[in-house]
Every structure is written in C-alpha cells, then in structure tokens.
Design a protein around this motif. Structure first.
Motif, PDB file in Angstrom:
ATOM      1  N   PHE A 198       2.834  58.994  58.414  1.00 57.78           N
ATOM      2  CA  PHE A 198       3.619  58.346  57.374  1.00 57.78           C
ATOM      3  C   PHE A 198       4.825  57.708  58.112  1.00 57.78           C
ATOM      4  O   PHE A 198       5.710  58.612  58.308  1.00 57.78           O
ATOM      5  CB  PHE A 198       3.772  59.392  56.179  1.00 57.78           C
TER       6      PHE A 198
ATOM      7  N   TRP B  27       1.764  58.318  48.024  1.00 56.76           N
ATOM      8  CA  TRP B  27       1.062  59.579  48.148  1.00 56.76           C
ATOM      9  C   TRP B  27      -0.118  59.454  48.974  1.00 56.76           C
ATOM     10  O   TRP B  27      -1.336  59.546  48.376  1.00 56.76           O
ATOM     11  CB  TRP B  27       0.792  60.257  46.933  1.00 56.76           C
ATOM     12  N   SER B  28       0.035  58.804  50.141  1.00 56.87           N
ATOM     13  CA  SER B  28      -1.539  58.663  50.988  1.00 56.87           C
ATOM     14  C   SER B  28      -1.729  59.779  51.838  1.00 56.87           C
ATOM     15  O   SER B  28      -1.116  60.984  51.619  1.00 56.87           O
ATOM     16  CB  SER B  28      -0.695  57.483  52.105  1.00 56.87           C
ATOM     17  N   GLY B  29      -2.724  59.792  52.643  1.00 55.20           N
ATOM     18  CA  GLY B  29      -3.243  61.013  53.107  1.00 55.20           C
ATOM     19  C   GLY B  29      -2.412  61.422  54.360  1.00 55.20           C
ATOM     20  O   GLY B  29      -2.096  62.644  54.293  1.00 55.20           O
TER      21      GLY B  29
ATOM     22  N   SER C 186      -2.232  54.478  60.369  1.00 52.34           N
ATOM     23  CA  SER C 186      -3.418  55.112  59.019  1.00 52.34           C
ATOM     24  C   SER C 186      -3.481  56.559  59.195  1.00 52.34           C
ATOM     25  O   SER C 186      -3.668  57.256  58.453  1.00 52.34           O
ATOM     26  CB  SER C 186      -4.489  54.699  59.582  1.00 52.34           C
ATOM     27  N   SER C 187      -2.563  57.219  60.433  1.00 54.18           N
ATOM     28  CA  SER C 187      -2.586  58.529  60.550  1.00 54.18           C
ATOM     29  C   SER C 187      -1.384  59.317  60.495  1.00 54.18           C
ATOM     30  O   SER C 187      -1.036  60.513  60.488  1.00 54.18           O
ATOM     31  CB  SER C 187      -3.281  59.260  61.717  1.00 54.18           C
TER      32      SER C 187
ATOM     33  N   LEU D 277       2.821  49.699  50.305  1.00 54.10           N
ATOM     34  CA  LEU D 277       2.105  50.858  50.747  1.00 54.10           C
ATOM     35  C   LEU D 277       2.042  51.947  49.771  1.00 54.10           C
ATOM     36  O   LEU D 277       2.900  51.798  48.648  1.00 54.10           O
ATOM     37  CB  LEU D 277       2.686  51.431  52.140  1.00 54.10           C
ATOM     38  N   SER D 278       1.136  52.795  49.849  1.00 63.21           N
ATOM     39  CA  SER D 278       1.023  53.853  48.974  1.00 63.21           C
ATOM     40  C   SER D 278       1.830  54.988  49.327  1.00 63.21           C
ATOM     41  O   SER D 278       2.048  55.423  50.567  1.00 63.21           O
ATOM     42  CB  SER D 278      -0.323  54.392  48.972  1.00 63.21           C
TER      43      SER D 278
ATOM     44  N   SER E 283       6.876  55.464  56.438  1.00 64.60           N
ATOM     45  CA  SER E 283       8.026  54.923  55.275  1.00 64.60           C
ATOM     46  C   SER E 283       8.978  55.967  54.848  1.00 64.60           C
ATOM     47  O   SER E 283       9.249  55.712  53.966  1.00 64.60           O
ATOM     48  CB  SER E 283       7.056  54.496  54.223  1.00 64.60           C
TER      49      SER E 283
ATOM     50  N   ARG F 266       0.400  63.372  52.573  1.00 66.07           N
ATOM     51  CA  ARG F 266       0.142  64.650  52.079  1.00 66.07           C
ATOM     52  C   ARG F 266       0.050  65.926  53.318  1.00 66.07           C
ATOM     53  O   ARG F 266       0.268  66.811  53.295  1.00 66.07           O
ATOM     54  CB  ARG F 266      -1.360  64.830  51.440  1.00 66.07           C
TER      55      ARG F 266
ATOM     56  N   THR G 220       8.186  52.105  50.328  1.00 67.99           N
ATOM     57  CA  THR G 220       7.013  51.793  50.271  1.00 67.99           C
ATOM     58  C   THR G 220       6.512  50.964  49.361  1.00 67.99           C
ATOM     59  O   THR G 220       5.538  50.172  49.650  1.00 67.99           O
ATOM     60  CB  THR G 220       6.014  53.285  49.964  1.00 67.99           C
TER      61      THR G 220
END
Length: 227
Positions: A26, A109-111, A23-24, A106-107, A28, A114, A101
């Motif tokens: 990226f 442009w996730s947190g 969750s923290s 999955l997304s 992918s 970014r 992704t």
C-alpha cells in the motif's frame, strides 16, 4: 523499412517488478496524515500535562509514585484522552489517505491496505494491553517507553506492506523508547518527541518527496519501489 527497436528487456523486467510490488504494498499513505497525527499527539501531551498538574502536586512525576488508588482515579480521564487522540489521528489519516487514493484512482481498502492494517493492529493492541497492565501494576514510568517500543515494532512489522520510510520511523520510535526507559521522569517529553515531532517530521518528508505538486500543477507520482 526496418522494424521498430525492441524495448530493453531489463527495463521491461523492472517495470513488471514495480507493478507486482505495487500490487502487494500500500503506497498511498499520505504524509499529511503523519503531520496531523503529530499535531494531535502534541496537543494530547499538553492536555495530559495540564490534567496531571491539576490532579497531583508534582504532575507527571507524582503520578509515577502515586498509590494504586490515585492511579485508578486518574485512569478514566487518561484513557479518554488516549482514545480521543487515537480517534482524531485515525480520522485525519483516513481523510488525507482517502483523498490521495481518490486522486490516484486507486482503492483505499485494497488487499495491501488490509494486510497493512493487520500488521499494525496486532503489535499495537498487544502493546496497549501490556502498558495498561504496567500502569495498574504500579510501574507507570514504563508506560510511555512501552508505547514507543511497541509502536516502533508495529511500524517495522508493517513496513513490508507500505513505504520503506516507515521502517526508519519505526526505528526512531524504538530508539526513543529505549532512551525513555532510562529517564522515566521525562515520559511526556519523549511522548511528544516520538509521537508528535517524529510524525510531523516524517509526514513533511513524505509530502515533499511524493505528494507536493510539481511545477506543472499535477500531483507527484507514487513513490518508487526499492530494488
């Protein structure tokens, strides 16, 4: 009837930690985007070589000792070529990473994505402006070493938000940048080694490790997080 055995607490903690890590970070990034960026860099190095051969008698070597007027005359074409390489590499990275992704649900442009983009952008923009100043100031031989060094630092800075292997690619770029400082006349060769072959090797490694479909035909899972 005995109750079902309780799951291993250590295994549960490891799974929770893995979820929090994903969750923290990226995870992918597509290895194929690295291969594409490497091919673009090799083509760009070849195009730069042929352009400079037409522009100057001794090509890249002549550029290193060219006058300010000669360097400024060649600058628009070199900037256009650099912009084309960056644009093509970003488009390939977007295409392959978006495809990965999407397959993973999955997304893009996730947190974490970014944060990864910012961690990469700050050293890259600063390095690009610094290298432009080197070129205009008459130290064109340090441009390629500077690009490699700042790119390696950008990868190191971004490695905490993505795959751990990015760190090793960054260290490789820094090492090549330091070597290029000692041999400024070989700038295009080091450029091709770092941005070209370095990306291709990294991309193939990541694709074979995390993305290549298994025997059942399903895509490989996301990379494991480090302990």
């Amino acid at each position: 009837m005995k109750p079902a055995a309780t799951s291993d607490p250590l295994a549960q903690l490891s799974e929770i930690r893995a979820i929090m890590e994903r969750s923290s970070r990226f995870l992918s990034l597509s290895g194929l985007s690295g291969v594409g960026a490497g091919v673009v860099a090799l083509l760009g190095a070849a195009a730069s070589h042929f352009y400079l051969q037409r522009q100057f008698p001794d090509g890249y070597l002549r550029l290193l000792s060219a006058s300010a007027t000669e360097r400024q005359a060649a600058l628009p074409a070199l900037l256009l070529l650099a912009g084309g390489m960056i644009g093509a590499a970003l488009l390939l990275a977007f295409f392959f990473t978006r495809r990965r992704t999407h397959r993973s649900g999955l997304s893009l442009w996730s947190g974490p994505a970014r944060r990864l983009a910012v961690a990469l952008a700050v050293p890259l923009v600063a390095g690009g402006l610094f290298c432009l100043r080197l070129y205009l100031g008459g130290d064109a031989g340090m441009v390629v070493p500077g690009l490699l060094l700042f790119y390696g630092l950008a990868l190191l800075n971004a490695s905490k938000y993505t795959l751990d292997e990015i760190r090793w690619l960054g260290l490789t770029q820094i090492g090549l940048g330091l070597l290029a400082m000692l041999q400024p006349g070989w700038g295009l060769i080091y450029f091709a080694l770092g941005f070209g072959l370095g990306h291709i090797g990294y991309g193939l490694l990541m694709y074979n490790r995390y993305e290549r479909p298994d025997a059942a035909g399903t895509p490989a899972a996301h990379p494991p997080v480090s302990a």
